[in-house]
Design a protein around this motif. Structure first.
Motif, PDB file in Angstrom:
ATOM      1  N   TRP A 278       0.857  -1.181   0.000  1.00  0.00           N
ATOM      2  CA  TRP A 278       0.000   0.000   0.000  1.00  0.00           C
ATOM      3  C   TRP A 278       0.893   1.231   0.000  1.00  0.00           C
ATOM      4  O   TRP A 278       1.706   1.416   0.908  1.00  0.00           O
ATOM      5  CB  TRP A 278      -0.902   0.036   1.226  1.00  0.00           C
ATOM      6  CG  TRP A 278      -1.961  -1.016   1.256  1.00  0.00           C
ATOM      7  CD1 TRP A 278      -2.223  -1.964   0.317  1.00  0.00           C
ATOM      8  CD2 TRP A 278      -2.901  -1.221   2.303  1.00  0.00           C
ATOM      9  NE1 TRP A 278      -3.277  -2.746   0.710  1.00  0.00           N
ATOM     10  CE2 TRP A 278      -3.718  -2.312   1.935  1.00  0.00           C
ATOM     11  CE3 TRP A 278      -3.144  -0.603   3.516  1.00  0.00           C
ATOM     12  CZ2 TRP A 278      -4.749  -2.781   2.734  1.00  0.00           C
ATOM     13  CZ3 TRP A 278      -4.170  -1.071   4.316  1.00  0.00           C
ATOM     14  CH2 TRP A 278      -4.975  -2.148   3.922  1.00  0.00           C
ATOM     15  N   ASN A 279       0.737   2.063  -1.005  1.00  0.00           N
ATOM     16  CA  ASN A 279       1.474   3.325  -1.082  1.00  0.00           C
ATOM     17  C   ASN A 279       0.595   4.418  -0.493  1.00  0.00           C
ATOM     18  O   ASN A 279      -0.521   4.645  -0.961  1.00  0.00           O
ATOM     19  CB  ASN A 279       1.846   3.637  -2.528  1.00  0.00           C
ATOM     20  CG  ASN A 279       2.885   2.667  -3.065  1.00  0.00           C
ATOM     21  OD1 ASN A 279       3.750   2.201  -2.335  1.00  0.00           O
ATOM     22  ND2 ASN A 279       2.804   2.357  -4.337  1.00  0.00           N
ATOM     23  N   THR A 280       1.106   5.076   0.537  1.00  0.00           N
ATOM     24  CA  THR A 280       0.334   6.086   1.255  1.00  0.00           C
ATOM     25  C   THR A 280       1.289   7.176   1.730  1.00  0.00           C
ATOM     26  O   THR A 280       2.393   7.317   1.195  1.00  0.00           O
ATOM     27  CB  THR A 280      -0.458   5.436   2.411  1.00  0.00           C
ATOM     28  OG1 THR A 280      -1.349   6.397   2.975  1.00  0.00           O
ATOM     29  CG2 THR A 280       0.429   4.837   3.479  1.00  0.00           C
TER      30      THR A 280
ATOM     31  N   GLY B 163       3.566  13.731   5.698  1.00  0.00           N
ATOM     32  CA  GLY B 163       3.266  13.913   4.280  1.00  0.00           C
ATOM     33  C   GLY B 163       4.231  13.217   3.335  1.00  0.00           C
ATOM     34  O   GLY B 163       4.042  13.267   2.120  1.00  0.00           O
ATOM     35  N   GLN B 164       5.254  12.578   3.865  1.00  0.00           N
ATOM     36  CA  GLN B 164       6.222  11.881   3.020  1.00  0.00           C
ATOM     37  C   GLN B 164       5.626  10.578   2.490  1.00  0.00           C
ATOM     38  O   GLN B 164       4.895   9.882   3.203  1.00  0.00           O
ATOM     39  CB  GLN B 164       7.501  11.575   3.813  1.00  0.00           C
ATOM     40  CG  GLN B 164       8.251  12.816   4.237  1.00  0.00           C
ATOM     41  CD  GLN B 164       8.712  13.628   3.048  1.00  0.00           C
ATOM     42  OE1 GLN B 164       9.301  13.109   2.114  1.00  0.00           O
ATOM     43  NE2 GLN B 164       8.421  14.927   3.080  1.00  0.00           N
TER      44      GLN B 164
ATOM     45  N   GLN C 220      10.369   4.067   3.156  1.00  0.00           N
ATOM     46  CA  GLN C 220      10.213   5.396   2.562  1.00  0.00           C
ATOM     47  C   GLN C 220      10.049   5.242   1.060  1.00  0.00           C
ATOM     48  O   GLN C 220      10.624   4.331   0.452  1.00  0.00           O
ATOM     49  CB  GLN C 220      11.438   6.254   2.839  1.00  0.00           C
ATOM     50  CG  GLN C 220      11.506   6.782   4.239  1.00  0.00           C
ATOM     51  CD  GLN C 220      12.672   7.741   4.381  1.00  0.00           C
ATOM     52  OE1 GLN C 220      13.795   7.423   4.058  1.00  0.00           O
ATOM     53  NE2 GLN C 220      12.353   8.943   4.867  1.00  0.00           N
ATOM     54  N   GLY C 221       9.290   6.116   0.463  1.00  0.00           N
ATOM     55  CA  GLY C 221       9.076   6.089  -0.983  1.00  0.00           C
ATOM     56  C   GLY C 221       7.990   5.101  -1.355  1.00  0.00           C
ATOM     57  O   GLY C 221       7.463   4.382  -0.516  1.00  0.00           O
ATOM     58  N   TRP C 222       7.645   5.107  -2.628  1.00  0.00           N
ATOM     59  CA  TRP C 222       6.587   4.236  -3.127  1.00  0.00           C
ATOM     60  C   TRP C 222       7.148   3.146  -4.018  1.00  0.00           C
ATOM     61  O   TRP C 222       8.078   3.381  -4.793  1.00  0.00           O
ATOM     62  CB  TRP C 222       5.567   5.041  -3.920  1.00  0.00           C
ATOM     63  CG  TRP C 222       4.676   5.889  -3.056  1.00  0.00           C
ATOM     64  CD1 TRP C 222       4.405   5.712  -1.736  1.00  0.00           C
ATOM     65  CD2 TRP C 222       3.934   7.031  -3.455  1.00  0.00           C
ATOM     66  NE1 TRP C 222       3.540   6.681  -1.288  1.00  0.00           N
ATOM     67  CE2 TRP C 222       3.239   7.508  -2.339  1.00  0.00           C
ATOM     68  CE3 TRP C 222       3.801   7.705  -4.658  1.00  0.00           C
ATOM     69  CZ2 TRP C 222       2.405   8.612  -2.380  1.00  0.00           C
ATOM     70  CZ3 TRP C 222       2.972   8.814  -4.702  1.00  0.00           C
ATOM     71  CH2 TRP C 222       2.280   9.260  -3.569  1.00  0.00           C
TER      72      TRP C 222
END
Length: 186
Positions: A113-115, A120-121, A161-163
């Motif tokens: 899941w990308n969130t 806000g990062q 961190q990151g998507w």
């Protein structure tokens, strides 16, 4: 059929069945629409139309219907990783992706899941079970904007961190990028 004869899940399924019968009867009468509601629609017609919209929702574990006390998680998008099925455009092999994510290359695969973090990062949450994510994707494919409940700690394998990309965009992300038509919200 008495309410006391049914489990909670059986009762909810029975109510959903009855609601589908009402919606089908309205459709057979020719006035049911899922797009716009006419100003001339009666309060009963408005209620039936809204019921029809809700019934389009495909239920899945973690959809929030039975876990109303858990907050919903807004997602930028999702990725399902499996040895035999990777997202189009993903250049690495399943094993290479798992190595990069620092997770085991399991035959069952992973859901990602990308969130966003609280600051806000962008973050990716790797989940042990992909069945809820599959249900989420079924809804999104039908134009139904739903989001899952926040996963329990036992469901989360790791957060990075990151998507992870390429991902299937959530309806909200697709709208923000102006890449799709408007989606009906629940």
């Amino acid at each position: 059929m008495s309410r006391t004869d049914l489990s909670d899940i059986e009762y909810l399924r029975h109510i959903e069945h009855l609601a589908r019968e009402i919606v089908n009867a309205a459709d057979n009468e020719g006035w049911l629409t899922l797009a716009t509601i006419s100003d001339e629609a009666t309060p009963l017609q408005r209620a039936v139309i809204e019921t029809a919209r809700q019934l389009r929702h495909h239920h899945f574990d973690g959809d929030g219907c039975l876990d109303e006390d858990l907050p919903l998680m807004k997602l930028a998008g999702v990725v399902i990783l499996r040895p035999d099925a990777l997202p189009v455009g993903m250049e690495e092999s399943y094993s290479e992706i798992c190595d990069r994510l620092d997770v085991e290359a399991r035959p069952e695969g992973w859901a990602v899941w990308n969130t966003w973090a609280k600051d806000g990062q962008p973050i990716s949450i790797v989940l042990i079970d992909s069945s809820g994510t599959e249900g989420l994707l079924m809804n999104w494919a039908q134009g139904v904007e739903v989001y899952p409940v926040t996963p329990l700690p036992a469901q989360v394998v790791l957060t990075r961190q990151g998507w992870v990309t390429p991902m299937t965009l959530s309806p909200a992300s697709a709208r923000k990028l102006e890449t799709t038509r408007p989606i009906r919200t629940q």
